[in-house]
Each structure stands twice: as structure tokens, then as C-alpha cells.
Design a protein around this motif. Structure first.
Motif, PDB file in Angstrom:
ATOM      1  N   VAL A 138      -8.927  -3.788  -1.307  1.00 60.86           N
ATOM      2  CA  VAL A 138      -9.417  -2.362  -0.976  1.00 60.86           C
ATOM      3  C   VAL A 138     -10.507  -1.990  -1.926  1.00 60.86           C
ATOM      4  O   VAL A 138     -10.137  -2.126  -3.139  1.00 60.86           O
ATOM      5  N   GLY A 139     -11.582  -1.662  -1.494  1.00 59.44           N
ATOM      6  CA  GLY A 139     -12.630  -0.873  -2.029  1.00 59.44           C
ATOM      7  C   GLY A 139     -12.685   0.495  -1.629  1.00 59.44           C
ATOM      8  O   GLY A 139     -12.477   0.793  -0.425  1.00 59.44           O
ATOM      9  N   LEU A 145      -4.555   5.065   3.447  1.00 61.17           N
ATOM     10  CA  LEU A 145      -3.786   5.429   2.208  1.00 61.17           C
ATOM     11  C   LEU A 145      -4.529   5.511   0.968  1.00 61.17           C
ATOM     12  O   LEU A 145      -4.118   6.268   0.051  1.00 61.17           O
ATOM     13  N   ALA A 146      -5.532   4.695   0.884  1.00 60.02           N
ATOM     14  CA  ALA A 146      -6.644   4.692  -0.445  1.00 60.02           C
ATOM     15  C   ALA A 146      -7.085   6.113  -0.613  1.00 60.02           C
ATOM     16  O   ALA A 146      -7.593   6.440  -1.537  1.00 60.02           O
ATOM     17  N   ALA A 166       0.803  -1.208  -0.242  1.00 56.21           N
ATOM     18  CA  ALA A 166      -0.110   0.166   0.090  1.00 56.21           C
ATOM     19  C   ALA A 166       0.893   1.232   0.015  1.00 56.21           C
ATOM     20  O   ALA A 166       0.672   2.125  -0.749  1.00 56.21           O
ATOM     21  N   ILE A 167       1.995   1.206   0.899  1.00 48.15           N
ATOM     22  CA  ILE A 167       2.911   2.482   0.697  1.00 48.15           C
ATOM     23  C   ILE A 167       3.638   2.612  -0.674  1.00 48.15           C
ATOM     24  O   ILE A 167       3.678   3.905  -1.112  1.00 48.15           O
ATOM     25  N   ALA A 168       3.793   1.613  -1.126  1.00 41.02           N
ATOM     26  CA  ALA A 168       4.483   1.508  -2.353  1.00 41.02           C
ATOM     27  C   ALA A 168       3.679   2.140  -3.620  1.00 41.02           C
ATOM     28  O   ALA A 168       3.929   2.782  -4.436  1.00 41.02           O
ATOM     29  N   VAL A 169       2.516   1.663  -3.378  1.00 44.31           N
ATOM     30  CA  VAL A 169       1.419   2.325  -4.526  1.00 44.31           C
ATOM     31  C   VAL A 169       1.321   3.527  -4.364  1.00 44.31           C
ATOM     32  O   VAL A 169       1.111   4.455  -5.343  1.00 44.31           O
TER      33      VAL A 169
END
Length: 422
Positions: free
Chosen positions: A375-376, A291-292, A14-17
Motif C-alpha cells: 500500500v502506498g 483504511l490507509a 489492514a484492519i489490525a494495523v
């Protein structure tokens, strides 16, 4: 900015995205990463427990910023080693990371800071266990005093279950922490902390029990959602003022200022908020949801925190709506997971890898207990839940399991803070 992310879980994916979407990031690598992070970053081999190897890698790769995801290297002083080599690092020092590495240490900090938490007793020998247990009333809370990857906690109304867990910890050479039970819904609050500067992120709620309806044993986390529709818009700042800022100030007073991500696990009880635990890093699976929704460039925030410039940053900006994370776990988790099973359908947007690796034949297989985080997002919690479960539908992993009720009680309006006691 060249950014090196240390870790191999869905949190790091998630951090990388998020970093890959940051126009200020010119090069991105994950070490060691997983089958999913390879799609957005360079993959570099690393034993995360080897501080010297991490420093050598960061230097040879010419990192401008190192972001350490997991708690183990932080507790082992990895951030100190990187900073001592002159490279900015997002993550607390070994001494500051004790706030997660030792629950007894965290209790002492909270007591000195005047922050409410559960009453507790540390037991280091079986001879004192029964006397200590007699002080508490059910439900009993028994924790591993050290790192336990979210699975060292037993909450039970059966004193024999609590006693057995405490004995298993003591037999393994780990002190057991007995705590009073805190009523009320739980909240995970992430705060960027740079000494005395504290910037809260969106509050989230995670789900520790393995089964629907909060049944079964505790896990590292089976899902999360944010923000909290049942809480007021000022909740994050209120909790930062009442809980996190006093703790950050006490850490400074002790000469071990915190720099990085301070995670407060809280219960909103009938007597007000109280701390369940502190962690010294981004939490998993809450990070995937938080983060999303972040719209401020992540590298900007992390670099500012790492270099003592957090106070100069504007408040983080967030997308409207909600985000939901659903964890797909391997057969046998949270006990002994079955590994090596082929995973299909995990290439879509919103599917973050955790315990995965790619075989020589190109197949992606499971390599850990929590395998994927799906994740949505949506205009509200109901829409975000629907989106998450729709993205999960194509995923296939033999014997896998996931909860079907992440965020459901909140969507139905069934979560609330207990009324204050008279």
C-alpha cells in the motif's frame, strides 16, 4: 477495548494495523492471523469455520469486540454465535449474510428494493443452459451462485467459453447465474450499516483480472485505489441513497436487518448506477487502500455499528490524497499457486501480509495465492502509485507476479462514466 480480529488475509492485517493505531484499543489479537499480523497483534489459533471454537476463544480472551473479516464464517453464522454469547460482534447474521452467500437471494432483495442490477437467470441443470444462454448477448457473464472467493466469474464474448464455465459449475453441484453485461467503470462502495443507518466510506476501484490491461482470468483482486479522481465528491452519498439505503431498508422489512459492512460492487453505466454484487464484509484488496486514509478511530466505528449506536457517530474523517494497493501473487495464481517459497523484503511499512506463514526456522514463506498487499499513499493518485511501487521494489518471492498498472488509467484521466443514453 479488547478487540479480536478473525481471519488471516491482508484485509485482516489492514484492519489490525488500523486498530493498533487506535488509542481506545488496549489489547489486540488476530485469529489465526499470519506472519504479518504477528507484528501488531497477539496471534491466537482458530479454525474460522468452527463457531463454537470462536465463541470459546472470544470468551476466554475476554474480547470486548469481535471483528469477523472473511465471508465464510459470516455465511456460516459466526456472528450470531458470538452475539448469542453476549459479546459485541462486527458482522451480519447468517440470514443477512445471504446477500453474499446467494446471488439469487441478493437479486430478490434488489428487485424488492427497486435497485437497478443486471438482468439474470439462475440455471440449475445442464438441460436448461442453452436456452438460458440464448436470452443473452455478448459479452456473456456467468457466475457461481454461491461463494467463490471472487474467482467464480467468467466474462467472455465467446459463448462456448461461457457455456463451458456454466457447465463446470453445474457439474460441481453449483447453480450458475447468467447475467447481462453492465457497461461503465466499476466502483466498490463500503458502507457501515446498522439496521437503517448507513454510513458510506470512500469509494474505491479494484482490478479483478490477473494481467496488465485487464487481461487473463478473474482473481480475488490484484489491486485497488481510492478515492476516485474521475468521480464527483458526492458519489458515495448518492450511491448510498440510490442503492444501499433501499437495500438496508428491504433487509429490515424482511426481519433480517443488516449489521456490519455492506459492500456494493457497482457499475456506473450509461443508464445510471447498477449493482454487480453485494458482499457482506470488507472487500480485499480495497480495504487496504480505504483504511490507509481513515483518520477516525476504527474501533470506535466498528463498536458503534456492532452495538446499534452508529447513528450517534460523527461522519468518518479522511486524510487528504490517495492510496493504492498492489497485490503480489504466487507463481501459478489464480490457478494452483506454488506454496512454501521464501519471502524477503516484506517487513517495510505498507506491506500487508495475506498468504504467509513463519516457518520454525524464522523464515516467512508463501501459504496462499495472494501473498502480499503493498500500500502506498500520496498527495494524489500519481504520488500514491509511485509510493506503492517503490515499497514493492525490495520484495522478493520466486515466481511471483503483480500488475504494474493499478490506477494507471485513472492517473492518466482515461476513466469516465459513459454518457447517458438518449
Amino acid at each position: 477495548m479488547r478487540v479480536l480480529v478473525v481471519g488471516s488475509g491482508a484485509r485482516e492485517h489492514a484492519i489490525a494495523v488500523s486498530l493498533a493505531q487506535d488509542p481506545g484499543v488496549t489489547a489486540l489479537a488476530c485469529a489465526p492471523g499470519n506472519a504479518g499480523t504477528a507484528a501488531v497483534s497477539e496471534q491466537l489459533g482458530l479454525d474460522v469455520s468452527d463457531n463454537d471454537a470462536l465463541v470459546a476463544l472470544a470468551r476466554s480472551w475476554e474480547a470486548d469486540l469481535v471483528v469477523i473479516g472473511p465471508e465464510v464464517p459470516l455465511v456460516n453464522g459466526a456472528a450470531d454465535a458470538v452475539r448469542d454469547d453476549g459479546i459485541p460482534c462486527f458482522g451480519p447474521s447468517r440470514e443477512a449474510a445471504r446477500i453474499e452467500g446467494s446471488k439469487a437471494f441478493a437479486k430478490s432483495v434488489m428487485t424488492a428494493a427497486g435497485v437497478p442490477t443486471a438482468s439474470s437467470v439462475v440455471v440449475d441443470t445442464p438441460a436448461h443452459l442453452d436456452t438460458a444462454l440464448s436470452v443473452f448477448t455478448p459479452p456473456y457473464v456467468v457466475k457461481d451462485d454461491g461463494l467463490a472467493a471472487g474467482k467464480g466469474v467468467v466474462v467472455s464474448s465467446d459463448v462456448e467459453v461461457a457455456r463451458a464455465h456454466a457447465l463446470s459449475l453445474l457439474e460441481a453441484g453449483h447453480p450458475a447465474l447468467l447475467e447481462s453485461f453492465l457497461d461503465g467503470p466499476e466502483v466498490s462502495l463500503f458502507c457501515l450499516v446498522d439496521g437503517s443507518t448507513v454510513v458510506p466510506l470512500l469509494p474505491a476501484q479494484d482490478f479483478k483480472r490477473v494481467g496488465d490491461g485487464g487481461t487473463g482470468p478473474n482473481t480475488g483482486g490484484m489491486g485497488a485505489y481510492c478515492p476516485l479522481p474521475w468521480a464527483g465528491d458526492d458519489l458515495a452519498e448518492d450511491l448510498a441513497d440510490r442503492i444501499v439505503r433501499p437495500v438496508a431498508a428491504e433487509m429490515e422489512r424482511r426481519g433480517t436487518p443488516f449489521s456490519g459492512l455492506l459492500y456494493a460492487g457497482l457499475a456506473l453505466t450509461s443508464n445510471g448506477p447498477a449493482v454487480i454484487e453485494f458482499n457482506c464484509r470488507f472487500g480485499d484488496p480495497e480495504t487496504q487502500a480505504v483504511l490507509a486514509l481513515l483518520r477516525t478511530p476504527l474501533a470506535q466505528l466498528l463498536h458503534a455499528t456492532a452495538t446499534g449506536a452508529l447513528a450517534e457517530q460523527d461522519p468518518p474523517e479522511w486524510a487528504d490524497g490517495a492510496a493504492v494497493t498492489v497485490v503480489v501473487a504466487a507463481d501459478g495464481y489464480p490457478a494452483t499457486p506454488r506454496l512454501g517459497d521464501v519471502i524477503t523484503g516484506a517487513e517495510g511499512d505498507g506491506v500487508l501480509h495475506a498468504g504467509t506463514r513463519r516457518r520454525e526456522d524464522g523464515a516467512v514463506v508463501s501459504s496462499g495465492g495472494r501473498v502480499l498487499s503493498v500500500v502506498g499513499t500520496g498527495a494524489d493518485l500519481a504520488a500514491a502509485r509511485a509510493d506503492a511501487y517503490a515499497r514493492l521494489e525490495p520484495v522478493r518471492l520466486a515466481g511471483s507476479h503483480h500488475r504494474t498498472d493499478i490506477g494507471l488509467d485513472a492517473e492518466r484521466g482515461e476513466v469516465s462514466v459513459p454518457a447517458a443514453r438518449a
